[in-house]
Design a protein around this motif. Structure first.
Motif, PDB file in Angstrom:
ATOM      1  N   ASP A 143       0.804  -1.215   0.000  1.00 22.55           N
ATOM      2  CA  ASP A 143       0.000   0.000   0.000  1.00 22.55           C
ATOM      3  C   ASP A 143       0.840   1.270   0.000  1.00 22.55           C
ATOM      4  OD1 ASP A 143      -2.462  -1.350  -0.005  1.00 22.55           O
ATOM      5  OD2 ASP A 143      -2.373  -1.639   2.161  1.00 22.55           O
ATOM      6  N   ILE A 144       2.118   1.149   0.261  1.00 20.39           N
ATOM      7  CA  ILE A 144       3.018   2.304   0.236  1.00 20.39           C
ATOM      8  C   ILE A 144       3.654   2.366  -1.146  1.00 20.39           C
ATOM      9  CG2 ILE A 144       5.006   3.422   1.311  1.00 20.39           C
ATOM     10  CD1 ILE A 144       2.551   3.032   3.181  1.00 20.39           C
ATOM     11  N   CYS A 145       3.375   3.458  -1.850  1.00 27.06           N
ATOM     12  CA  CYS A 145       3.883   3.609  -3.217  1.00 27.06           C
ATOM     13  C   CYS A 145       5.264   4.258  -3.191  1.00 27.06           C
ATOM     14  CB  CYS A 145       2.911   4.449  -4.039  1.00 27.06           C
ATOM     15  SG  CYS A 145       1.249   3.715  -4.095  1.00 27.06           S
ATOM     16  N   MET A 148       5.291   9.997  -2.499  1.00 27.67           N
ATOM     17  CA  MET A 148       4.272  10.418  -1.537  1.00 27.67           C
ATOM     18  C   MET A 148       2.951  10.728  -2.253  1.00 27.67           C
ATOM     19  SD  MET A 148       3.846  11.006   1.734  1.00 27.67           S
ATOM     20  CE  MET A 148       5.009  11.831   2.763  1.00 27.67           C
ATOM     21  N   GLU A 150       1.753   9.423  -4.968  1.00 29.35           N
ATOM     22  CA  GLU A 150       1.084   8.159  -5.344  1.00 29.35           C
ATOM     23  C   GLU A 150       0.458   7.490  -4.120  1.00 29.35           C
ATOM     24  OE1 GLU A 150       4.271   5.998  -7.154  1.00 29.35           O
ATOM     25  OE2 GLU A 150       3.913   6.851  -9.137  1.00 29.35           O
ATOM     26  N   THR A 151       1.134   7.579  -2.984  1.00 28.70           N
ATOM     27  CA  THR A 151       0.602   6.996  -1.751  1.00 28.70           C
ATOM     28  C   THR A 151      -0.679   7.704  -1.324  1.00 28.70           C
ATOM     29  OG1 THR A 151       2.854   6.405  -1.062  1.00 28.70           O
ATOM     30  CG2 THR A 151       1.149   6.392   0.648  1.00 28.70           C
ATOM     31  N   HIS A 154      -3.402   6.647  -3.629  1.00 24.76           N
ATOM     32  CA  HIS A 154      -3.794   5.269  -3.279  1.00 24.76           C
ATOM     33  C   HIS A 154      -4.671   5.260  -2.021  1.00 24.76           C
ATOM     34  CE1 HIS A 154      -3.635   0.956  -3.351  1.00 24.76           C
ATOM     35  NE2 HIS A 154      -3.039   0.893  -2.161  1.00 24.76           N
ATOM     36  N   LEU A 155      -4.346   6.140  -1.064  1.00 24.42           N
ATOM     37  CA  LEU A 155      -5.167   6.257   0.146  1.00 24.42           C
ATOM     38  C   LEU A 155      -6.589   6.679  -0.224  1.00 24.42           C
ATOM     39  CD1 LEU A 155      -5.533   6.338   3.245  1.00 24.42           C
ATOM     40  CD2 LEU A 155      -4.763   8.720   3.154  1.00 24.42           C
ATOM     41  N   VAL A 188      -1.888   3.144   6.131  1.00 28.41           N
ATOM     42  CA  VAL A 188      -1.362   4.166   5.210  1.00 28.41           C
ATOM     43  C   VAL A 188      -1.492   5.553   5.835  1.00 28.41           C
ATOM     44  CG1 VAL A 188      -1.676   5.264   2.959  1.00 28.41           C
ATOM     45  CG2 VAL A 188      -1.738   2.778   3.149  1.00 28.41           C
ATOM     46  N   HIS A 191       1.208   5.945   8.309  1.00 29.25           N
ATOM     47  CA  HIS A 191       2.472   6.120   7.581  1.00 29.25           C
ATOM     48  C   HIS A 191       2.603   7.569   7.087  1.00 29.25           C
ATOM     49  CE1 HIS A 191       5.803   5.362   4.842  1.00 29.25           C
ATOM     50  NE2 HIS A 191       5.095   5.973   3.890  1.00 29.25           N
ATOM     51  N   LEU A 192       1.522   8.121   6.533  1.00 28.46           N
ATOM     52  CA  LEU A 192       1.568   9.499   6.042  1.00 28.46           C
ATOM     53  C   LEU A 192       1.726  10.489   7.186  1.00 28.46           C
ATOM     54  CD1 LEU A 192      -1.213   9.390   3.282  1.00 28.46           C
ATOM     55  CD2 LEU A 192       1.262   9.591   2.935  1.00 28.46           C
TER      56      LEU A 192
END
Length: 196
Positions: A143-145, A148, A150-151, A154-155, A188, A191-192
């Motif tokens: 799930d981590i692209c 940033m 892209e992540t 994705h979120l 995610v 993570h962000l």
């Protein structure tokens, strides 16, 4: 004359016999009905007769109080379900706002940080309502692209998918798919929040 007397006695006897037969036939249904009730098994010795308190505790008899409690419980369940749908919708909107903002600014603002925090809290509530529990939610590496931006995109996609899953899941259903998707969104988001 004797033949006339004999004839009258005969008619009287036949008439009495007919009345007796009619009487028996008239009472026959009652006799059979009473016989059927006597064939029922006897009540339990401790049961006694059905009183008004027995009727109230018997689930086959609906008292107005029980019906009101049941309706109130169903109304409360529906309210919780609607609130959970609202949370899922808000999670999707917050993630879309984060994605749009990050795409234009290439950084998070203090408002975006509040959105991330709110997104995480709402998603945890969704997971808990779905039957999940708090756990250490480390983001899955898939799930981590690479970047940033892209992540964050994705979120937003995962949050929209979570919204659809919650919307399709009926009330009172524990959904492993919703719990898993919520854990992914939480991972995610965490993570962000830690990467800013």
């Amino acid at each position: 004359m004797s033949s006339m007397v004999k004839s009258n006695r005969l008619r009287s006897g036949i008439t009495q016999s007919l009345f007796a037969a009619a009487f028996i036939f008239a009472l026959a249904p009652y006799a059979f009905g009473q016989d059927a009730t006597q064939r029922k098994p006897p009540p339990d010795p401790g049961e006694g007769t059905i009183t008004s308190s027995k009727k109230e505790s018997d689930p086959r008899f609906g008292s107005p109080e029980n019906e009101m409690r049941t309706k109130a419980a169903l109304k409360e369940e529906k309210k919780k379900y609607e609130e959970n749908l609202g949370r899922a919708r808000e999670v999707s909107e917050l993630a879309a706002q984060l994605s749009e903002g990050f795409e234009s600014r290439k950084a998070f603002t203090s408002e975006d940080n509040k959105r991330l925090e709110k997104l995480e809290k709402l998603t945890k509530r969704i997971r808990n309502e779905a039957g999940g529990s708090d756990s250490d939610s480390d983001a899955d590496l898939k799930d981590i692209c690479a970047t940033m931006i892209e992540t964050v995109k994705h979120l937003a996609e995962m949050a929209e998918e979570l919204h659809k899953m919650v919307d399709k899941t009926p009330r009172n259903v524990i959904s492993a798919a919703v719990i898993d998707q919520a854990n992914r969104v939480i991972g995610v988001t965490q993570h962000l929040r830690s990467s800013r």
